[in-house]
Design a protein around this motif. Sequence first.
Motif, short mmCIF file in Angstrom:
data_model
loop_
_atom_site.label_atom_id
_atom_site.label_comp_id
_atom_site.label_asym_id
_atom_site.label_seq_id
_atom_site.Cartn_x
_atom_site.Cartn_y
_atom_site.Cartn_z
N THR A 70 0.84 -1.24 -0.03
CA THR A 70 0.14 0.00 0.02
C THR A 70 0.71 1.37 0.03
O THR A 70 0.46 2.39 -0.55
N GLY A 71 2.04 1.24 0.46
CA GLY A 71 2.95 2.41 0.64
C GLY A 71 2.27 3.18 1.81
O GLY A 71 2.77 4.33 2.03
N VAL A 72 1.60 2.77 2.64
CA VAL A 72 1.06 3.15 3.76
C VAL A 72 1.25 2.40 4.97
O VAL A 72 0.91 1.25 4.92
N GLU A 73 1.54 2.96 6.12
CA GLU A 73 1.58 2.15 7.54
C GLU A 73 0.18 1.96 7.98
O GLU A 73 -0.28 3.23 8.26
N GLY A 74 -0.12 1.01 8.28
CA GLY A 74 -1.17 0.30 8.89
C GLY A 74 -1.50 1.03 10.42
O GLY A 74 -0.59 1.10 11.06
N ASN A 75 -2.73 1.63 10.51
CA ASN A 75 -3.05 2.07 11.84
C ASN A 75 -3.75 1.04 12.62
O ASN A 75 -4.89 0.63 12.33
N LEU A 76 -3.29 0.37 13.86
CA LEU A 76 -3.86 -0.51 14.67
C LEU A 76 -4.95 0.32 15.36
O LEU A 76 -5.08 1.12 16.25
N THR A 77 -6.24 -0.23 14.88
CA THR A 77 -7.55 0.57 15.41
C THR A 77 -8.12 -0.41 16.48
O THR A 77 -9.13 -0.03 17.18
N ASN A 78 -7.89 -1.65 16.35
CA ASN A 78 -8.63 -2.51 17.60
C ASN A 78 -7.42 -3.50 17.76
O ASN A 78 -7.27 -4.62 16.98
N GLU A 79 -6.94 -3.45 19.12
CA GLU A 79 -5.88 -4.54 19.49
C GLU A 79 -6.34 -5.92 19.83
O GLU A 79 -5.47 -6.48 19.32
N THR A 80 -7.50 -5.97 20.34
CA THR A 80 -7.86 -7.39 20.50
C THR A 80 -8.30 -8.07 19.22
O THR A 80 -7.98 -9.29 19.21
N LYS A 81 -8.96 -7.50 18.49
CA LYS A 81 -9.31 -8.15 17.21
C LYS A 81 -7.87 -8.18 16.05
O LYS A 81 -8.17 -8.46 14.86
N ILE A 83 -7.13 -5.52 14.45
CA ILE A 83 -7.66 -4.71 12.95
C ILE A 83 -6.70 -3.48 12.62
O ILE A 83 -6.53 -2.82 13.52
N TYR A 84 -6.37 -3.45 11.61
CA TYR A 84 -5.45 -2.43 10.98
C TYR A 84 -6.31 -1.70 9.82
O TYR A 84 -6.94 -2.50 8.91
N GLU A 85 -6.19 -0.32 9.88
CA GLU A 85 -6.74 0.23 8.82
C GLU A 85 -5.68 1.09 8.01
O GLU A 85 -4.75 1.79 8.52
N TYR A 86 -5.89 1.20 6.85
CA TYR A 86 -5.10 1.83 5.91
C TYR A 86 -5.71 2.95 4.97
O TYR A 86 -6.82 2.69 4.19
N ASP A 87 -5.34 4.25 5.37
CA ASP A 87 -6.14 5.28 4.50
C ASP A 87 -5.12 5.45 3.31
O ASP A 87 -3.85 6.28 3.52
N LEU A 88 -5.66 5.15 2.23
CA LEU A 88 -5.05 5.57 1.03
C LEU A 88 -5.04 6.90 0.26
O LEU A 88 -4.66 7.16 -0.61
N GLY A 89 -6.06 7.64 1.07
CA GLY A 89 -6.36 9.07 0.41
C GLY A 89 -7.70 8.82 -0.64
O GLY A 89 -7.99 7.76 -0.74
N ASP A 90 -7.87 9.68 -1.00
CA ASP A 90 -9.24 9.88 -1.90
C ASP A 90 -10.30 9.09 -1.60
O ASP A 90 -10.88 8.24 -2.60
N GLU A 91 -10.74 9.00 -0.26
CA GLU A 91 -11.83 8.05 0.28
C GLU A 91 -11.50 6.70 0.03
O GLU A 91 -12.13 6.07 0.31
N ASP A 92 -10.37 6.37 -0.17
CA ASP A 92 -10.02 4.78 -0.18
C ASP A 92 -9.51 4.33 1.14
O ASP A 92 -8.54 4.86 1.50
N LYS A 93 -9.83 3.24 1.45
CA LYS A 93 -9.31 2.35 2.69
C LYS A 93 -9.05 1.02 2.51
O LYS A 93 -10.09 0.25 1.62
#
Length: 193
Positions: A70-81, A83-93
């Motif tokens: 992706t060229g983007v570092e994943g953001n850990l949004t839920n440590e238990t599950k 879950i990583y979120e990648y904000d690619l810009g232009d409303e893409d995730k």
Amino acid sequence: MKKRKLLLSTLIALGLLTTMTGCGQDNKKGNTNNDKKTEEKNKMKGKCTAVDCMKQIEINSTIEQINEITGVEGNLTNETKKIYEYDLGDEDKIIVEYGSSEVATIKAEFTRSKIADKNVDLSKSEELKAKVNAGINYEQFKAEIGNVEGIIVEKSEDNTRYMWVSKKGGYIRANFRNRDNICTFFTGMTDRK
């Protein structure tokens, strides 16, 4: 008394003129800042769009591999599950969920208008219900809606979900089992008339 009224009227008029002129300048500055914020939000941050990244990411990809794709570092949004979120810009995730497994469920989020295709034909969506209930594979399903390749919107160990969007506003999301490529269900909205 007349001089006082004239002086007061002049001061009020001057005050209004200054205030109105100042408001106009502030609005222009505000709009410019909003335009810059919108432009920044819409700017691509990653190496690929959500649609293109989904083609490259596998369910057994590691976070490091997904970061590289992706060229983007994943953001850990839920440590238990996990879950990583990648904000690619232009409303893409891209959203990656490992849970308690090393195999992920991967989801793509983007605006439907980005994948709208004039060749997608949703006129047979009512007929598709019976065919799905009888057992229809990906190629047969695709043939029923204009022979257009579906866009992968979700991958997991057991299923792959595709989406088709027409230029007329309708869309279909269909779920296919990985083991036999049979459609298990679909949802969506028919074209606007």
